[in-house]
Design an enzyme around this catalytic site. Structure first.
Site, mmCIF file in Angstrom:
data_model
loop_
_atom_site.group_PDB
_atom_site.id
_atom_site.type_symbol
_atom_site.label_atom_id
_atom_site.label_comp_id
_atom_site.label_asym_id
_atom_site.label_seq_id
_atom_site.Cartn_x
_atom_site.Cartn_y
_atom_site.Cartn_z
ATOM 1 N N CYS A 88 29.257 20.822 -8.901
ATOM 2 C CA CYS A 88 28.619 19.311 -9.225
ATOM 3 C C CYS A 88 27.271 19.659 -10.209
ATOM 4 O O CYS A 88 26.818 21.027 -10.016
ATOM 5 C CB CYS A 88 28.001 18.972 -8.077
ATOM 6 S SG CYS A 88 26.839 17.305 -8.302
ATOM 7 N N HIS A 96 34.442 11.856 -6.315
ATOM 8 C CA HIS A 96 33.131 12.554 -6.566
ATOM 9 C C HIS A 96 32.091 11.687 -7.168
ATOM 10 O O HIS A 96 30.950 11.522 -6.487
ATOM 11 C CB HIS A 96 33.448 13.954 -7.061
ATOM 12 C CG HIS A 96 32.396 14.729 -7.373
ATOM 13 N ND1 HIS A 96 31.949 15.929 -6.535
ATOM 14 C CD2 HIS A 96 31.188 14.676 -8.134
ATOM 15 C CE1 HIS A 96 30.914 16.509 -7.007
ATOM 16 N NE2 HIS A 96 30.209 15.732 -7.830
ATOM 17 N N GLU A 97 32.355 11.041 -8.167
ATOM 18 C CA GLU A 97 31.198 10.378 -8.892
ATOM 19 C C GLU A 97 30.935 9.071 -8.200
ATOM 20 O O GLU A 97 29.644 8.658 -8.235
ATOM 21 C CB GLU A 97 31.914 9.914 -10.339
ATOM 22 C CG GLU A 97 32.033 11.206 -11.350
ATOM 23 C CD GLU A 97 31.246 12.281 -11.394
ATOM 24 O OE1 GLU A 97 29.793 11.807 -10.931
ATOM 25 O OE2 GLU A 97 31.395 13.387 -11.320
ATOM 26 N N HIS A 128 28.510 9.896 -5.675
ATOM 27 C CA HIS A 128 27.179 9.971 -6.324
ATOM 28 C C HIS A 128 26.525 8.719 -6.362
ATOM 29 O O HIS A 128 25.234 8.585 -6.184
ATOM 30 C CB HIS A 128 27.140 10.718 -7.679
ATOM 31 C CG HIS A 128 27.042 11.951 -7.842
ATOM 32 N ND1 HIS A 128 26.140 12.565 -7.481
ATOM 33 C CD2 HIS A 128 27.989 12.881 -8.006
ATOM 34 C CE1 HIS A 128 26.011 13.933 -7.592
ATOM 35 N NE2 HIS A 128 27.414 14.202 -8.153
#
Length: 170
Positions: free
Chosen positions: A89, A131-132, A135
């Site tokens: 990351c 993953h994004e 976030h």
């Protein structure tokens, strides 16, 4: 070029759910440009707006053979297959770990002009989307690690020269 500083572990914006985008204007276009430029500068596969300090639900990607951005993304898992692969990351330099993710996801959202975006992706791109999107929900990949990997990552973070004393690493 509009490369922005990447927010690092310990910054509260990374642990806060980002707001839905409601205005599709020049500022949003600039945000997407900033995301793409910053992602490319740091050689990332993806980057979410909170990583440059903007609490809006937008991410950019350049992963596998896919490039673009999604505003107000959602995804649904397609099938039961899972993959385990190494992730890192931009906001947590020096930490990498194997993370379990769905192999295939279907992404929906809009682009910076409010036009619908929808696609199905697998493997590394599916990993990037998950993953994004994490976030955007204030979830860091640290919380997806197996307990032993997380413990090791936290040890690494305690010794990271870039980590401020106020980050609260435990």
């Amino acid at each position: 070029m509009s490369v922005q500083p990447v927010r690092l572990f310990g910054d509260p914006v990374l642990r806060t759910r980002a707001d839905e985008v409601v205005e599709f204007d020049r500022e949003l276009e600039q945000l997407v440009t900033d995301l793409v430029d910053t992602m490319r500068e740091h050689e990332g596969a993806g980057i979410a707006a909170p990583q440059i300090g903007v609490s809006l639900r937008v991410f950019a990607y350049d992963c596998g053979d896919m490039f673009g951005h999604v505003v107000n993304p959602t995804y649904e898992v397609v099938g039961d297959d899972v993959q385990v692969g190494t992730e890192g990351c931009l906001s947590i330099p020096g930490v990498r770990a194997d993370i379990r993710r769905a192999t295939t996801v279907r992404v929906s959202g809009v682009d910076m002009h409010g036009e619908p975006v929808s696609f199905e992706c697998t493997d590394i791109m599916a990993r990037c989307v998950q993953h994004e999107t994490d976030h955007l929900d204030g979830v860091l990949f640290l919380s997806r690690m197996e307990p032993a990997d997380r413990k090791s990552a936290m040890r690494t973070l305690r010794d990271a020269p870039w980590l401020g004393a106020d980050a609260g690493v435990r």
